[in-house]
Motif scaffolding. Sequence first.
Motif, PDB file in Angstrom:
ATOM      1  N   ALA A   5     -43.354  16.054  41.978  1.00  0.00           N
ATOM      2  CA  ALA A   5     -42.982  14.895  41.166  1.00  0.00           C
ATOM      3  C   ALA A   5     -43.543  15.078  39.764  1.00  0.00           C
ATOM      4  O   ALA A   5     -44.673  15.532  39.589  1.00  0.00           O
ATOM      5  N   THR A   6     -42.735  14.749  38.773  1.00  0.00           N
ATOM      6  CA  THR A   6     -43.178  14.780  37.381  1.00  0.00           C
ATOM      7  C   THR A   6     -42.732  13.487  36.715  1.00  0.00           C
ATOM      8  O   THR A   6     -41.823  12.806  37.191  1.00  0.00           O
ATOM      9  N   LEU A   7     -43.375  13.165  35.610  1.00  0.00           N
ATOM     10  CA  LEU A   7     -43.026  11.970  34.851  1.00  0.00           C
ATOM     11  C   LEU A   7     -42.742  12.386  33.421  1.00  0.00           C
ATOM     12  O   LEU A   7     -43.553  13.055  32.776  1.00  0.00           O
ATOM     13  N   TYR A  12     -39.402   9.210  36.555  1.00  0.00           N
ATOM     14  CA  TYR A  12     -39.982  10.164  37.490  1.00  0.00           C
ATOM     15  C   TYR A  12     -38.880  11.109  37.928  1.00  0.00           C
ATOM     16  O   TYR A  12     -37.739  10.685  38.178  1.00  0.00           O
ATOM     17  N   TYR A  13     -39.209  12.391  38.046  1.00  0.00           N
ATOM     18  CA  TYR A  13     -38.300  13.382  38.589  1.00  0.00           C
ATOM     19  C   TYR A  13     -38.920  13.898  39.880  1.00  0.00           C
ATOM     20  O   TYR A  13     -40.040  14.400  39.870  1.00  0.00           O
ATOM     21  N   PHE A  14     -38.194  13.732  40.972  1.00  0.00           N
ATOM     22  CA  PHE A  14     -38.650  14.200  42.274  1.00  0.00           C
ATOM     23  C   PHE A  14     -37.804  15.406  42.656  1.00  0.00           C
ATOM     24  O   PHE A  14     -36.584  15.289  42.777  1.00  0.00           O
ATOM     25  N   SER A  18     -34.416  21.222  48.853  1.00  0.00           N
ATOM     26  CA  SER A  18     -33.061  21.784  48.795  1.00  0.00           C
ATOM     27  C   SER A  18     -32.682  22.218  47.382  1.00  0.00           C
ATOM     28  O   SER A  18     -31.627  22.796  47.171  1.00  0.00           O
ATOM     29  N   GLY A  19     -33.550  21.882  46.407  1.00  0.00           N
ATOM     30  CA  GLY A  19     -33.243  22.188  45.016  1.00  0.00           C
ATOM     31  C   GLY A  19     -32.722  20.977  44.253  1.00  0.00           C
ATOM     32  O   GLY A  19     -32.555  21.028  43.037  1.00  0.00           O
ATOM     33  N   SER A  20     -32.454  19.894  44.958  1.00  0.00           N
ATOM     34  CA  SER A  20     -31.989  18.668  44.305  1.00  0.00           C
ATOM     35  C   SER A  20     -33.117  18.043  43.490  1.00  0.00           C
ATOM     36  O   SER A  20     -34.288  18.197  43.825  1.00  0.00           O
ATOM     37  N   VAL A  21     -32.748  17.343  42.425  1.00  0.00           N
ATOM     38  CA  VAL A  21     -33.713  16.601  41.619  1.00  0.00           C
ATOM     39  C   VAL A  21     -33.239  15.157  41.554  1.00  0.00           C
ATOM     40  O   VAL A  21     -32.085  14.880  41.229  1.00  0.00           O
ATOM     41  N   TYR A  22     -34.152  14.237  41.903  1.00  0.00           N
ATOM     42  CA  TYR A  22     -33.839  12.809  41.916  1.00  0.00           C
ATOM     43  C   TYR A  22     -34.555  12.140  40.757  1.00  0.00           C
ATOM     44  O   TYR A  22     -35.745  12.337  40.564  1.00  0.00           O
ATOM     45  N   GLU A  23     -33.813  11.343  39.992  1.00  0.00           N
ATOM     46  CA  GLU A  23     -34.372  10.625  38.849  1.00  0.00           C
ATOM     47  C   GLU A  23     -34.581   9.165  39.233  1.00  0.00           C
ATOM     48  O   GLU A  23     -33.659   8.518  39.733  1.00  0.00           O
ATOM     49  N   CYS A  24     -35.789   8.659  38.995  1.00  0.00           N
ATOM     50  CA  CYS A  24     -36.110   7.267  39.310  1.00  0.00           C
ATOM     51  C   CYS A  24     -36.870   6.653  38.142  1.00  0.00           C
ATOM     52  O   CYS A  24     -37.912   7.172  37.734  1.00  0.00           O
ATOM     53  N   HIS A  25     -36.358   5.559  37.610  1.00  0.00           N
ATOM     54  CA  HIS A  25     -37.043   4.865  36.510  1.00  0.00           C
ATOM     55  C   HIS A  25     -38.360   4.306  37.028  1.00  0.00           C
ATOM     56  O   HIS A  25     -38.414   3.714  38.106  1.00  0.00           O
ATOM     57  N   LYS A  26     -39.436   4.484  36.278  1.00  0.00           N
ATOM     58  CA  LYS A  26     -40.757   4.102  36.781  1.00  0.00           C
ATOM     59  C   LYS A  26     -40.963   2.594  36.923  1.00  0.00           C
ATOM     60  O   LYS A  26     -41.847   2.166  37.639  1.00  0.00           O
ATOM     61  N   ASP A  27     -40.137   1.787  36.279  1.00  0.00           N
ATOM     62  CA  ASP A  27     -40.287   0.334  36.377  1.00  0.00           C
ATOM     63  C   ASP A  27     -39.357  -0.293  37.416  1.00  0.00           C
ATOM     64  O   ASP A  27     -39.256  -1.516  37.496  1.00  0.00           O
ATOM     65  N   ILE A  28     -38.673   0.539  38.198  1.00  0.00           N
ATOM     66  CA  ILE A  28     -37.762   0.026  39.220  1.00  0.00           C
ATOM     67  C   ILE A  28     -38.159   0.624  40.564  1.00  0.00           C
ATOM     68  O   ILE A  28     -38.259   1.828  40.718  1.00  0.00           O
TER      69      ILE A  28
END
Length: 68
Positions: A5-7, A12-14, A18-28
């Motif tokens: 995980a990186t910010l 946040y990028y998880f 499998s090589g997939s990258v998931y983007e999640c806004h840190k305030d949600i």
Amino acid sequence: GITKATLEGNVYYFEGSSGSVYECHKDIYGTNFYGGSVLSGLIEKVEKSGGMMEILAEETNWLEIDYA
């Protein structure tokens, strides 16, 4: 599973195994109806196979987790 995980800014990028990258806004935190349905199905499959799945608290510091 998640391997890293990186910010960057407010996102946040998880990285997944499998090589997939998931983007999640840190305030949600949470999921929508479709995502909740997918999650429920996944939890059911894990429990049927004798495994365990844990939903982590909103206050979790995602950058301090050992994803190894």
